[in-house]
Design an enzyme around this catalytic site. Structure first.
Site, PDB file in Angstrom:
ATOM      1  N   THR A 195       0.823  -1.355   0.231  1.00 21.73           N
ATOM      2  CA  THR A 195       0.031   0.024  -0.067  1.00 21.73           C
ATOM      3  C   THR A 195       0.938   1.374  -0.135  1.00 21.73           C
ATOM      4  O   THR A 195       0.604   2.171  -0.559  1.00 21.73           O
ATOM      5  CB  THR A 195      -0.880   0.012   1.369  1.00 21.73           C
ATOM      6  OG1 THR A 195      -1.631  -1.224   1.278  1.00 21.73           O
ATOM      7  CG2 THR A 195      -1.733   1.161   1.514  1.00 21.73           C
ATOM      8  N   SER A 255       1.090 -10.174   0.019  1.00 15.28           N
ATOM      9  CA  SER A 255       0.389 -11.580   0.131  1.00 15.28           C
ATOM     10  C   SER A 255       1.052 -12.805  -0.808  1.00 15.28           C
ATOM     11  O   SER A 255       0.896 -13.793  -0.752  1.00 15.28           O
ATOM     12  CB  SER A 255      -0.870 -11.702  -0.011  1.00 15.28           C
ATOM     13  OG  SER A 255      -1.268 -10.854  -1.350  1.00 15.28           O
ATOM     14  N   ASP A 305       0.725  -6.772   5.053  1.00 17.87           N
ATOM     15  CA  ASP A 305       0.164  -8.321   5.368  1.00 17.87           C
ATOM     16  C   ASP A 305       1.282  -9.105   5.739  1.00 17.87           C
ATOM     17  O   ASP A 305       0.818 -10.037   6.703  1.00 17.87           O
ATOM     18  CB  ASP A 305      -0.667  -8.667   4.169  1.00 17.87           C
ATOM     19  CG  ASP A 305      -1.830  -7.859   4.018  1.00 17.87           C
ATOM     20  OD1 ASP A 305      -2.354  -7.311   4.881  1.00 17.87           O
ATOM     21  OD2 ASP A 305      -2.434  -7.794   2.925  1.00 17.87           O
TER      22      ASP A 305
HETATM   23  N1  ASP Z   1      -2.158  -5.995   0.774  1.00 13.48           N
HETATM   24  C1  ASP Z   1      -1.102  -4.984   1.313  1.00 13.48           C
HETATM   25  C2  ASP Z   1       0.061  -5.780   1.054  1.00 13.48           C
HETATM   26  O1  ASP Z   1       0.515  -6.361   2.128  1.00 13.48           O
HETATM   27  C3  ASP Z   1      -1.338  -4.279   2.388  1.00 13.48           C
HETATM   28  C4  ASP Z   1      -0.742  -3.280   2.785  1.00 13.48           C
HETATM   29  O2  ASP Z   1       0.379  -2.926   2.094  1.00 13.48           O
HETATM   30  O3  ASP Z   1      -0.835  -2.757   3.703  1.00 13.48           O
HETATM   31  O4  ASP Z   1       1.042  -5.708   0.191  1.00 13.48           O
END
Ligand code: ASP
Length: 333
Positions: free
Chosen positions: A15, A60, A91
């Site tokens: 993010t 992820s 994550d």
């Molecule tokens: N889905 C994102 C990731 O882990 C969540 C984040 O960056 O906060 O890449």
């Protein structure tokens, strides 16, 4: 020549470096370095920053090959840098930090992983402060793998993602903070890992692990690992308790141990130290030869198992090392 410290910034995605697609509202990867120089120009007051973007993905999707790339990148640059900052999705941030803590034995510089709940490009973002503070801390004398988030610097392998929607998204339930950033930067020196010896990188991992989380009334045939699995993890309740009375689990554990597999009891409870011997069921499993994860986080325990299975074939060595603190992830008795 500049007298500023040299910081290696490795951007991996998440993010922190995404922008929102105005039509769909979906977050997508952005050209991070361009936003970085536009949105945080004052970074150049703190350090000379060298940027590497080995991949830019949602975290992820990461696996041991991504950890390996990060380790090799750091190893290749280590002689010319004073610190490393890795920007990463939240994550699996705690898994990567734990894995790197085992891989980068005696790392001679700070390695600080950070991320954000809102992208750098958005109003009210937490990315900006997480990022500036991480760069600042990467110039200090903290030779271990850490996570910085909100206002806290934590030991990477002691950290968990504990909130989906708060800026204060990470915590260290079983180990005190390494530093806190407010008006001043307070570094708690006595909590920082003391290392000695040569810097060395280990980068083999083996993911032959099956994980079963117990729940009240779970079916017995649920615990059936595939043939080539080398370690079986059972996530129990509280101190290490599990239903055995109406279940075939005891017999299964006996078979797994006889087949030379590692059996580890972990706890669904995040804070405190396991003590499976406290109740009958846990005590039986321990007596049979199951291990437990003490006060390690789930993330630190799983990456440690993957790491040890990757390094060693001898089960006695794996068992011994699992119960030993390799990088400050476990409070030994
Ligand atoms: N889905 C994102 C990731 O882990 C969540 C984040 O960056 O906060 O890449």
């Amino acid at each position: 020549m500049s007298s500023k410290p040299n910081v290696l910034l490795i951007h991996t995605g998440g993010t922190i470096g995404m922008i929102r697609d105005h039509e769909s509202g979906v977050l997508k990867p952005d050209l991070f370095y361009e936003s970085l120089t536009r949105v945080v120009p004052e970074l150049s007051d703190i350090a000379d920053i060298q940027v590497e973007i080995p991949f830019a993905m949602d975290s992820s999707e990461f696996n041991a090959s991504h950890w390996r790339q990060l380790g090799q990148l750091i190893k290749g640059k280590i002689d010319g840098i004073d610190g490393v900052v890795i920007t990463h999705g939240t994550d699996t941030l705690a898994y990567t930090a734990s894995a790197l803590s085992y891989m980068l034995m005696n790392v001679p510089v700070p390695v600080i992983l950070t991320g954000a709940q809102k992208p750098l490009s958005e109003l009210r973002t937490d990315a900006r402060t997480n990022f500036i503070n991480s760069i600042e801390l990467a110039t200090r004398n903290i030779h271990e793998v850490c996570i910085f988030f909100d206002d806290k610097l934590m030991r990477g392998n002691r950290t968990i993602k504990s909130s989906i929607d708060h800026f204060d998204a990470f915590s260290s339930p079983n180990y005190p903070l390494l530093a806190r950033v407010g008006i001043d930067v307070e570094i708690y020196r006595s909590n920082i890992l003391q290392t000695s010896g040569l810097f060395h990188i280990f980068d083999s991992f083996d993911n032959s692990i099956a994980i079963y989380k117990s729940f009240p009334g779970c079916r017995d045939d649920y615990f059936q690992p595939p043939e080539n699995i080398r370690a079986i993890v059972i996530i129990s309740y509280g101190a290490g308790n599990i239903a055995l009375q109406e279940s075939q689990l005891l017999g299964r554990v006996e078979q797994w141990l006889a087949a030379n597999k590692i059996v580890v009891i972990m706890s669904e409870t995040k804070s405190g130290r396991m003590n499976p011997a406290l109740y009958e069921a846990g005590n039986k499993l321990l007596k049979m030869g199951a291990l437990h994860s003490g006060d390690m986080t789930f993330e630190a325990s799983i990456t440690k198992l993957m790491f040890l299975l990757g390094q060693y074939q001898d089960y006695a060595i794996i068992r011994k090392n699992f119960c030993t603190s390799l990088a400050g992830e476990l409070t030994e008795n």
